[in-house]
Design an enzyme around this catalytic site. Structure first.
Site, short mmCIF file in Angstrom:
data_model
loop_
_atom_site.label_atom_id
_atom_site.label_comp_id
_atom_site.label_asym_id
_atom_site.label_seq_id
_atom_site.Cartn_x
_atom_site.Cartn_y
_atom_site.Cartn_z
N GLU A 164 -18.40 88.01 -11.32
CA GLU A 164 -16.94 87.87 -11.54
C GLU A 164 -16.49 86.72 -10.67
O GLU A 164 -16.44 86.85 -9.44
CB GLU A 164 -16.21 89.15 -11.13
CG GLU A 164 -16.57 90.38 -11.94
CD GLU A 164 -16.00 90.35 -13.34
OE1 GLU A 164 -15.30 89.38 -13.71
OE2 GLU A 164 -16.26 91.30 -14.09
N GLU A 210 -16.70 94.00 -15.95
CA GLU A 210 -16.53 95.21 -15.16
C GLU A 210 -15.46 96.05 -15.83
O GLU A 210 -14.75 95.57 -16.71
CB GLU A 210 -16.09 94.85 -13.73
CG GLU A 210 -17.20 94.18 -12.95
CD GLU A 210 -16.92 94.07 -11.47
OE1 GLU A 210 -15.90 93.46 -11.10
OE2 GLU A 210 -17.74 94.57 -10.67
#
Ligand code: NAD
Length: 476
Positions: free
Chosen positions: A244, A457
């Site tokens: 991320e 996620e």
């Protein structure tokens, strides 16, 4: 505070500590152990040892621990939020929001505990195919300093629910909040070795997590530059990765938007957490017909942002997390002014007054008349600076919005359904908001395209990200 390895609160094998400092005044918040490679080895040994026992418990049991942890975190929210503000700088209101949001993430994963099911299919040759999902093993989690509690939960929640064990490294600047959360999980019965937290530098502790042969997956949140380094290191043994990374989210305001709402959204979206959010509004594109109105209203609102120590109730924006971060913002704004890349219409300086001298403060800054190749539009600016760009129409806005290497989030502000459809299909991003920006509920997958990351996620997808499919083909 000490780190936690195999359920015990221990110092580093280096016997060294470092001081966590308050970014609002430079004062010591507390010591943290300066972890070394052998500490990662100790943590990975403990996580490996705990793996089969933890993975062998029922998902219901694991979910119950997450439920109890969430309740414990809610009970302690104010206490943890004080430490979060002290080490990170954000205003108390934002710190409490983040801690409650963290509890909410654990509750979400606890609620998924009955969704961990295998699938069975009957194939045309008469075989029966069962697809099971097994834990990946020991998972490394490396998190940044901007949202240390929430981002810890995004990794630890799904990892633990699916039966993995974890070695987590918090950012050097913000180890204390993650350690308090780890304590809350242990208080409610998380077995020893299931979650280990090793504090220390990215170069030493972080890289050792990525290199360790005992760790099968790494979930990393941080800059694109570090993400690339991690991907290179992880290639060595084809470690599973979730990355991320950085973002430079565009926000597009159309002529038919609700202007006061868009203005409030832009100000919150850029200046929340002093602009240090991956999905902050980093570029504002406004259609010409409403640009003057938007600029006038944003300037007025930004002038009302009170800066200061996040512990003071009237403060709306705290300091930047580090002096280096503040200096990098300062030098970007200087470059913009020196090279005539834009016109600073608000902020663009250090706040004046004794209370600001020892902190990493910067004034909320607005820049208009930004040239297309300005650093403000090309790079991720991780602080309170908002470039505002006038565009002729939606098509020009979409083209400009897509013109970076990032693709994390984007928002479109309009009341027209056709405009929404055009923007949603044209914008290259992992998440698109309509008439809002910034909110990331745990129920939906989150992650970036292009150089903003790999994988997702949150949401049901995160269960896949922490498990391996095992297929069993039976023919009797
Ligand atoms: P960073 O990459 O410098 O550090 C992040 C973490 O990685 C820290 O714990 C650090 O110690 C560790 N680290 C540093 N070098 C390492 C290495 N070589 N090997 C392993 N670990 C290493 O990022 P940062 O400055 O702490 O965070 C800000 C960045 O994070 C911004 O780019 C922001 O956009 C991004 N971010 C992304 C998301 C997302 O979900 N996409 C969320 C929050 C922040």
């Amino acid at each position: 505070m000490k780190m936690v390895i195999n359920g015990e609160w221990v110092g580093s094998l280096s016997d060294r500590t470092y001081t966590v400092k308050n970014p609002a005044n430079g004062e010591a918040v507390g010591p943290a152990p300066l972890g070394v490679r052998d500490d990662v080895k100790r943590a990975a040994d403990a996580a490996e040892e705990a793996l089969s026992r933890w993975g062998g418990t029922s998902s219901h049991h694991r979910g119950q621990i997450l439920t109890r942890a969430a309740a414990r975190i809610r009970e302690q929210a104010e206490e943890i939020a004080i430490i979060l503000t002290a080490e990170q700088g954000k205003p108390q209101r934002e710190a409490i929001d983040e801690i409650r949001g963290t509890a909410r993430v654990f509750e979400y994963y606890a609620g998924l505990s009955s969704n961990l099911t295998a699938t069975v299919q009957h194939l045309e040759d008469g075989s029966e195919a069962t697809v099971m999902r097994e834990p990946i093993g020991v998972c490394g989690a490396i998190i940044p300093w901007n949202m240390p509690a929430l981002l810890m939960a995004w990794k630890v929640g799904p990892a633990l629910l699916t039966g993995n064990t974890v070695v987590l490294k918090p950012a050097t600047a913000t180890p204390l909040t993650p350690l308090m959360l780890a304590a809350a999980l242990h208080d409610v019965g998380l077995p020893n070795g299931v979650l280990n937290v090793v504090t220390g530098s990215g170069d030493e502790v972080g890289e050792e997590i990525v290199r360790s042969k005992q760790i099968q997956k790494v979930s990393f949140t941080g800059s694109t530059q570090t993400g690339k380094r991690i991907m290179t290191l992880a290639a060595h043994d084809l470690k599973r990765l979730t990355l991320e990374l950085g973002g430079s989210d565009p926000m597009i305001v159309c002529g038919d938007a609700d202007i006061p709402k868009a203005v409030a959204g832009a100000v919150a979206g850029r200046f929340y957490n002093a602009g240090q959010i991956c999905t902050a509004v980093k570029r504002l594109y406004v259609v010409d017909s409403v640009a003057d109105q938007v600029i006038e209203q944003i300037t007025e609102k930004v002038g009302q942002i009170t800066i200061g120590d996040g512990m003071k109730p009237e403060v709306k924006m705290g300091p930047l997390s580090s002096l280096q971060g503040r200096e990098s913002i300062r030098s970007v704004v200087r470059q913009v002014v020196d090279r005539e890349e834009g016109r600073v219409i608000a902020g663009g300086e250090l706040p004046q007054g004794d209370e600001y001298i020892r902190g990493n403060f910067y004034t909320p800054t607005l820049v208009t008349d930004v040239v297309p190749d300005s650093i403000l539009l090309r790079e991720e600016i991780f602080g309170p600076v908002l470039p505002i760009v006038r565009v002729k129409d939606l098509n020009e806005a979409i083209t400009a919005a897509n013109s970076t290497r990032y693709g994390l989030g984007a928002s479109i502000w309009t009341s027209d359904l056709k405009t929404i459809r055009t923007a949603v299909s044209g914008l290259k991003a992992g998440i698109i908001w309509v008439n809002q920006h910034l909110k990331i509920p745990p129920e939906v997958p989150f992650g970036g395209v292009k150089e903003s990351g790999v994988g997702r996620e949150n949401g049901l997808q995160s269960l896949d990200a922490y498990t391996e499919a095992k297929t069993v083909l039976v023919r009797l």
